[in-house]
Design a protein around this motif. Structure first.
Motif, PDB file in Angstrom:
ATOM      1  N   ALA A 290      11.467  -0.022   8.313  1.00  0.00           N
ATOM      2  CA  ALA A 290      11.806  -1.208   9.099  1.00  0.00           C
ATOM      3  C   ALA A 290      10.981  -2.386   8.594  1.00  0.00           C
ATOM      4  CB  ALA A 290      11.553  -0.974  10.581  1.00  0.00           C
ATOM      5  N   ARG A 291      11.590  -3.548   8.657  1.00  0.00           N
ATOM      6  CA  ARG A 291      10.924  -4.779   8.249  1.00  0.00           C
ATOM      7  C   ARG A 291      11.083  -5.793   9.371  1.00  0.00           C
ATOM      8  NH1 ARG A 291       9.810  -6.772   2.994  1.00  0.00           N
ATOM      9  NH2 ARG A 291       9.471  -9.027   2.922  1.00  0.00           N
ATOM     10  N   ALA A 292       9.970  -6.310   9.860  1.00  0.00           N
ATOM     11  CA  ALA A 292       9.978  -7.307  10.931  1.00  0.00           C
ATOM     12  C   ALA A 292       9.625  -8.667  10.340  1.00  0.00           C
ATOM     13  CB  ALA A 292       8.985  -6.928  12.023  1.00  0.00           C
ATOM     14  N   GLU A 293      10.475  -9.668  10.614  1.00  0.00           N
ATOM     15  CA  GLU A 293      10.260 -10.990  10.035  1.00  0.00           C
ATOM     16  C   GLU A 293      10.341 -12.086  11.096  1.00  0.00           C
ATOM     17  OE1 GLU A 293      11.679 -10.670   5.392  1.00  0.00           O
ATOM     18  OE2 GLU A 293      12.781 -11.964   6.769  1.00  0.00           O
TER      19      GLU A 293
ATOM     20  N   LEU B  26       3.297   0.753   3.224  1.00  0.00           N
ATOM     21  CA  LEU B  26       3.056  -0.333   4.164  1.00  0.00           C
ATOM     22  C   LEU B  26       2.898  -1.634   3.384  1.00  0.00           C
ATOM     23  CD1 LEU B  26       0.368   1.390   6.448  1.00  0.00           C
ATOM     24  CD2 LEU B  26       2.816   1.165   6.938  1.00  0.00           C
ATOM     25  N   GLY B  27       3.264  -2.749   4.012  1.00  0.00           N
ATOM     26  CA  GLY B  27       3.109  -4.007   3.299  1.00  0.00           C
ATOM     27  C   GLY B  27       3.227  -5.224   4.193  1.00  0.00           C
ATOM     28  N   TYR B  28       2.730  -6.331   3.667  1.00  0.00           N
ATOM     29  CA  TYR B  28       2.801  -7.626   4.344  1.00  0.00           C
ATOM     30  C   TYR B  28       3.221  -8.673   3.323  1.00  0.00           C
ATOM     31  CZ  TYR B  28       1.338 -12.080   6.320  1.00  0.00           C
ATOM     32  OH  TYR B  28       1.315 -13.380   6.757  1.00  0.00           O
ATOM     33  N   GLU B  29       4.027  -9.648   3.776  1.00  0.00           N
ATOM     34  CA  GLU B  29       4.500 -10.701   2.876  1.00  0.00           C
ATOM     35  C   GLU B  29       4.593 -12.031   3.613  1.00  0.00           C
ATOM     36  OE1 GLU B  29       7.929 -10.601  -0.296  1.00  0.00           O
ATOM     37  OE2 GLU B  29       8.780 -11.123   1.662  1.00  0.00           O
ATOM     38  N   THR B  30       4.186 -13.089   2.931  1.00  0.00           N
ATOM     39  CA  THR B  30       4.350 -14.457   3.419  1.00  0.00           C
ATOM     40  C   THR B  30       5.074 -15.264   2.355  1.00  0.00           C
ATOM     41  OG1 THR B  30       2.440 -14.515   4.895  1.00  0.00           O
ATOM     42  CG2 THR B  30       3.148 -16.602   3.979  1.00  0.00           C
ATOM     43  N   ARG B  31       6.103 -16.015   2.774  1.00  0.00           N
ATOM     44  CA  ARG B  31       6.846 -16.885   1.863  1.00  0.00           C
ATOM     45  C   ARG B  31       6.894 -18.294   2.445  1.00  0.00           C
ATOM     46  NH1 ARG B  31      12.246 -14.089   1.897  1.00  0.00           N
ATOM     47  NH2 ARG B  31      11.325 -12.737   3.468  1.00  0.00           N
ATOM     48  N   LEU B  32       6.488 -19.260   1.663  1.00  0.00           N
ATOM     49  CA  LEU B  32       6.463 -20.659   2.091  1.00  0.00           C
ATOM     50  C   LEU B  32       7.298 -21.479   1.114  1.00  0.00           C
ATOM     51  CD1 LEU B  32       2.613 -20.946   2.739  1.00  0.00           C
ATOM     52  CD2 LEU B  32       4.382 -20.276   4.385  1.00  0.00           C
ATOM     53  N   GLN B  33       8.331 -22.155   1.630  1.00  0.00           N
ATOM     54  CA  GLN B  33       9.206 -22.947   0.778  1.00  0.00           C
ATOM     55  C   GLN B  33       9.346 -24.347   1.352  1.00  0.00           C
ATOM     56  OE1 GLN B  33      13.179 -21.413   0.359  1.00  0.00           O
ATOM     57  NE2 GLN B  33      13.626 -22.647  -1.449  1.00  0.00           N
ATOM     58  N   ALA B  34       9.266 -25.338   0.476  1.00  0.00           N
ATOM     59  CA  ALA B  34       9.406 -26.735   0.899  1.00  0.00           C
ATOM     60  C   ALA B  34      10.188 -27.493  -0.157  1.00  0.00           C
ATOM     61  CB  ALA B  34       8.038 -27.384   1.108  1.00  0.00           C
TER      62      ALA B  34
ATOM     63  N   ALA C  48       6.342 -11.474   7.177  1.00  0.00           N
ATOM     64  CA  ALA C  48       6.988 -10.172   7.349  1.00  0.00           C
ATOM     65  C   ALA C  48       5.991  -9.032   7.229  1.00  0.00           C
ATOM     66  CB  ALA C  48       8.091 -10.000   6.307  1.00  0.00           C
ATOM     67  N   LEU C  49       6.268  -7.950   7.972  1.00  0.00           N
ATOM     68  CA  LEU C  49       5.570  -6.664   7.874  1.00  0.00           C
ATOM     69  C   LEU C  49       6.619  -5.591   7.662  1.00  0.00           C
ATOM     70  CD1 LEU C  49       3.064  -6.919  10.866  1.00  0.00           C
ATOM     71  CD2 LEU C  49       2.417  -6.829   8.449  1.00  0.00           C
ATOM     72  N   TYR C  50       6.305  -4.597   6.815  1.00  0.00           N
ATOM     73  CA  TYR C  50       7.267  -3.513   6.618  1.00  0.00           C
ATOM     74  C   TYR C  50       6.550  -2.166   6.544  1.00  0.00           C
ATOM     75  CZ  TYR C  50       6.060  -2.756   1.675  1.00  0.00           C
ATOM     76  OH  TYR C  50       5.402  -2.454   0.516  1.00  0.00           O
TER      77      TYR C  50
ATOM     78  N   TYR D  98       0.851  -1.197   0.000  1.00  0.00           N
ATOM     79  CA  TYR D  98       0.000   0.000   0.000  1.00  0.00           C
ATOM     80  C   TYR D  98       0.883   1.243   0.000  1.00  0.00           C
ATOM     81  CZ  TYR D  98      -3.134   3.641   1.777  1.00  0.00           C
ATOM     82  OH  TYR D  98      -3.824   4.806   1.954  1.00  0.00           O
ATOM     83  N   VAL D  99       0.574   2.190  -0.886  1.00  0.00           N
ATOM     84  CA  VAL D  99       1.316   3.444  -0.988  1.00  0.00           C
ATOM     85  C   VAL D  99       0.338   4.596  -0.822  1.00  0.00           C
ATOM     86  CG1 VAL D  99       2.788   4.895  -2.433  1.00  0.00           C
ATOM     87  CG2 VAL D  99       2.991   2.397  -2.554  1.00  0.00           C
TER      88      VAL D  99
END
Length: 795
Positions: free
Chosen positions: A480-483, A428-436, A462-464, A416-417
């Motif tokens: 800042a980015r929190a993961e 602002l933003g949110y991210e999810t990464r799933l790796q297998a 993560a949130l940034y 979001y900008v």
């Protein structure tokens, strides 16, 4: 009271006269004179005696409307990039409304060439947080794949033997395709992407909190061509490289824009046989030997991208694309070890490897009423299958190794900008990464069968937030980015000898905050200073934690270490950009402080003192620094150049064997590396251009050996045909055949060697652009610059 009433009546009368004089309307539609398709987002102006009194951007179908115009003779003017300017007089003096109907405008062939044809010379732009390399025909002709042309890009290097990618002398770099991650290892990925499919390369050395913090040295984003012009159009590139054996590369870009939907596809094909050879002369006491290596490989790769954009309306866009990568490699090699005191050894290897990766991406973008306020949703999913089947014949003993690997990667983003004001912006933003992943290694031997399995899951949430503000000649951004990072790894070993069986599990959970800060000072239009700081992380890759063999020779093999911890880096950077009359000069200095550095280790196999295992381990804190400069200059009307130089200072740590004690010891060495590149373009005629490229990669050190300096010179030419729509390219790479890998070292024993490949080659290629139409991206840029419609005044 009467005076007030009289004044009120007077102003009311004047207002009514003004209103009566400003009730003119004009409507119409702008279309392409050939296709008759409406030209959306073109600029329509209304002028009165040369002064603009109103302006609008046409709608998607090309229609437009003006209202509240002065009732007099006005001039209507239409402008759009790639088309000739159109104008006509409109008389509103005796009427309140005029429908001009359909206006057909003609294409301007000169402007269209500038839009559709790939630039002859590559250019470099220095932006606030990245360098952008616009790939021209000179770079395309320098190699058939991304791996080959990357050595011609400033601050980037490709190891000639391992094909390992490094940025600013550091191999911990993250590679994205069109801003998206990929499951393919960067070493293999760069050899699969045709050079003609690359539009831009972004070098993001200090990414903001918006970006994934992985990659010690930063991010390299490869942007593939995405055709966005109206109608049906595209380009085709075909080339052949002649070395010891010929190799071919083909690339096709197609686009069809109809109504609100834009369809596009990109296909790249590479096929060829490569031959390499080398030697290593070892002086280990009691094991003195001379190893001779011969390699021959036939590689075939396909890269397919298909996508569509649906422009629902001016505020909403839905996009989808899929990438498919297919790679097939067949090779054979022979290693002859000539020992001084021991029996000689001969190892033959036949290898068959394959890789398939599928990527699917769905994105939606919404523009709010406020200019610049947007929200983006994106879902990305990819899956990869790898197989490597190797047959070994070692002094008459036969063995077969079969490695299978499967992995999936899923990512979800919300970005979001919000431009709070003209000088303040919030992201602002949110991210999810799933790796297998699942990997299996089968070692088939005449007397024993061993199966190694490795499963892993890696999830990141993560949130940034980024906050930027401009004040005077300064602009700043903090973020800042929190993961939250979760890892589960499960290596297992199963054997017909049950005493060798093992089963362990490794889990890890880490919460980290990654800050970033940028400050820019622009005293005038010709000078810009930037200083920035970011905290980054290098999480062990699949290859670094996978205990299954990666490669094997007569006396050494490479494998990962599942117990590796992430390494963290605090990175500081200072940039300066100077604009001159003949071009731009950019320079940078940087410093990195690295915690729990991941480095290579080599140790003796406990079961065979004459066999070595190469792996990875965490070491104590480290630091590196460096400086670089790049000049993009047009020295004369016929001579332009891009010159760059960089120097790096770093400390390399690892373990080496002490042959006297038989133990492993920690070691370190301070390294200074200097590199330079010079790319010249000479314009002989309007259609004929020559290229002269030279590079020097300075001496480099590792714990075990010193790599000698490497250098080469290339000559090339580009000739435009078919009214600029076609280009013939020719290039002779490494004119003096001087580019090879040579080393010498004293740890853990005296050794020296060289490896050669088909460095001197001749490339001949042809590129053709067909079709025409308006460019959607240019339309949007022009639309964004439009002023809101205004009415005419009395003056």
């Amino acid at each position: 009271m009467k005076i007030k009433l009289t004044l009120f009546s007077f102003f009311l009368f004047i207002s009514s006269l003004i209103a009566q004089d400003k009730n003119g309307n004009i409507t119409g539609k702008i279309v392409d004179s050939q296709s008759k398709e409406g030209i959306g987002f073109s600029t329509v102006l209304v002028k009165d005696n040369g002064k603009i009194v109103a302006s609008v951007a046409t709608k998607e179908d090309g229609s437009f409307t003006f209202s509240n115009l002065i009732n007099k003779v006005l001039l209507l003017e239409v402008n759009f990039i790639g088309y000739k300017k159109y104008s006509q007089e409109i008389d509103l003096s005796n009427t309140n409304s005029s429908n001009v109907g359909t206006i057909s405008i003609d294409r301007d062939s000169k402007e269209i060439e500038g839009v559709t044809v790939v630039k002859e010379r590559s250019t470099i732009e220095q932006k606030a947080d990245r360098k952008v390399v616009n790939v021209g025909k000179d770079l395309i002709a320098s190699g058939t794949t991304a791996s080959e042309i990357f050595n011609n890009i400033p601050t980037v290097s490709i190891d000639p033997q391992t094909k390992e990618l490094s940025l600013r002398g550091n191999s911990n770099v993250r590679v994205l395709i069109d801003g998206k991650p990929t499951n393919i290892d960067a070493t293999q990925l760069l050899q699969q992407i045709p050079s003609a499919s690359i539009k831009q390369v972004e070098l993001i050395t200090n990414p903001s909190a918006k970006y994934n913090p992985e990659g010690n040295s930063g991010i390299i984003n490869i942007i593939l061509h995405k055709n966005t012009k109206g109608g049906f159009n595209g380009s085709i590139t075909s080339g052949v490289t002649f070395g010891v054996t010929p190799k071919t590369n083909q690339s096709l870009n197609l686009n069809y824009k109809v109504g609100k939907v834009n369809f596009y596809t990109n296909y790249g094909f590479n096929h060829g046989k490569n031959r390499n050879f080398g030697f290593v002369d070892s002086e280990r006491v009691g094991y003195e030997n001379f190893q001779d290596f011969r390699f021959s490989n036939i590689n075939t790769s396909h890269l397919l991208k298909v996508g569509a954009d649906y422009y629902i309306n001016d505020n909403n866009t839905l996009s989808f694309f899929t990438n498919w990568n297919f790679f097939d490699g067949k090779g054979k090699s022979r290693t002859i070890s000539d020992y001084l005191t021991l029996s000689d050894a001969i190892q033959d290897n036949w290898n068959n490897s394959g890789n398939t990766t599928q990527t699917y991406d769905l994105a939606f973008k919404h523009n709010f009423q406020k200019k610049g306020e947007t929200i983006d949703f994106q879902i990305n999913h990819s899956k990869t299958n790898n197989e490597d089947l190797s047959n070994f014949l070692n002094n008459g003993n036969y063995s077969l190794n079969d490695i299978n690997g499967k992995s999936t990667y899923s990512q979800f983003n919300i970005d979001y900008v919000n431009p709070i004001s003209e000088s303040v912006k919030l992201e602002l933003g949110y991210e999810t990464r799933l790796q297998a992943g699942k990997n299996t290694f089968n070692d088939f031997q005449p007397s024993e069968t061993t199966v190694n399995k490795f499963d892993f899951n890696r999830n990141i949430h993560a949130l940034y937030a980024n906050y930027s503000k401009s004040f005077g000649k300064f602009s700043a951004q903090v973020g800042a980015r929190a993961e939250v990072y979760n890892l589960y790894a499960h290596p297992r070993k199963e054997s017909t000898d049950t005493s060798l069986n093992s089963d362990v599990s490794i889990t890890d959970e880490i919460f980290t905050v990654y800050p970033s800060a940028y400050l820019s000072y622009k005293p005038n239009d010709n000078n810009t200073f930037n200083v920035n700081y970011t905290r980054r992380v290098d999480r062990p890759s699949n290859g670094q934690i996978n205990p299954i063999r990666e490669w094997r020779t007569v006396n050494m093999e490479s494998r990962g270490n599942p117990a590796l911890n992430p390494q963290f880096t605090n990175s500081f950077e200072l940039n300066y950009t100077r604009i001159t009359k003949i071009g731009s000069i950019t320079s940078a200095v940087f410093y990195r402080f690295i915690q729990d550095e991941i480095s290579r280790v080599t140790f003796t196999d406990p079961n065979d003192t004459n066999f070595y295992i190469m792996s990875f381990a965490n070491f104590k804190d480290n630091q590196s620094m460096g400086a670089e400069i790049n000049a993009n200059l047009k020295l004369t009307k016929w001579w332009s150049t891009n010159a760059s130089a960089d120097i790096y200072f770093k400390t390399v740590r690892g373990t080496v064997s002490n042959l006297d004690t038989g133990l492993m010891e920690n070691a370190e060495v301070d390294v200074t590396t200097f590199n330079t590149r010079l790319n010249n373009t000479f314009t002989a005629t309007k259609n004929l251009k020559f290229n002269l490229f030279g590079m020097y990669r300075g001496r480099d050190l590792s714990l075990q050996f010193a790599r000698k300096a490497m250098y080469k010179m290339d000559l090339g030419a580009n000739y435009s045909v078919l009214q600029g729509k076609g280009t013939i390219s020719a290039r002779l790479n490494d004119v003096f055949n001087m580019m090879h890998f040579a080393f010498e070292g004293n740890i853990p024993y005296r050794s020296a060697g060289e490896f050669h490949w088909e460095s001197r080659t001749f490339y001949l290629g042809f590129n053709y652009n067909f079709g025409g139409g308006k460019n959607r991206e240019l339309q949007r840029k022009q639309r964004d610059k439009q002023e809101t419609q205004g009415g005419g005044g009395m003056f």
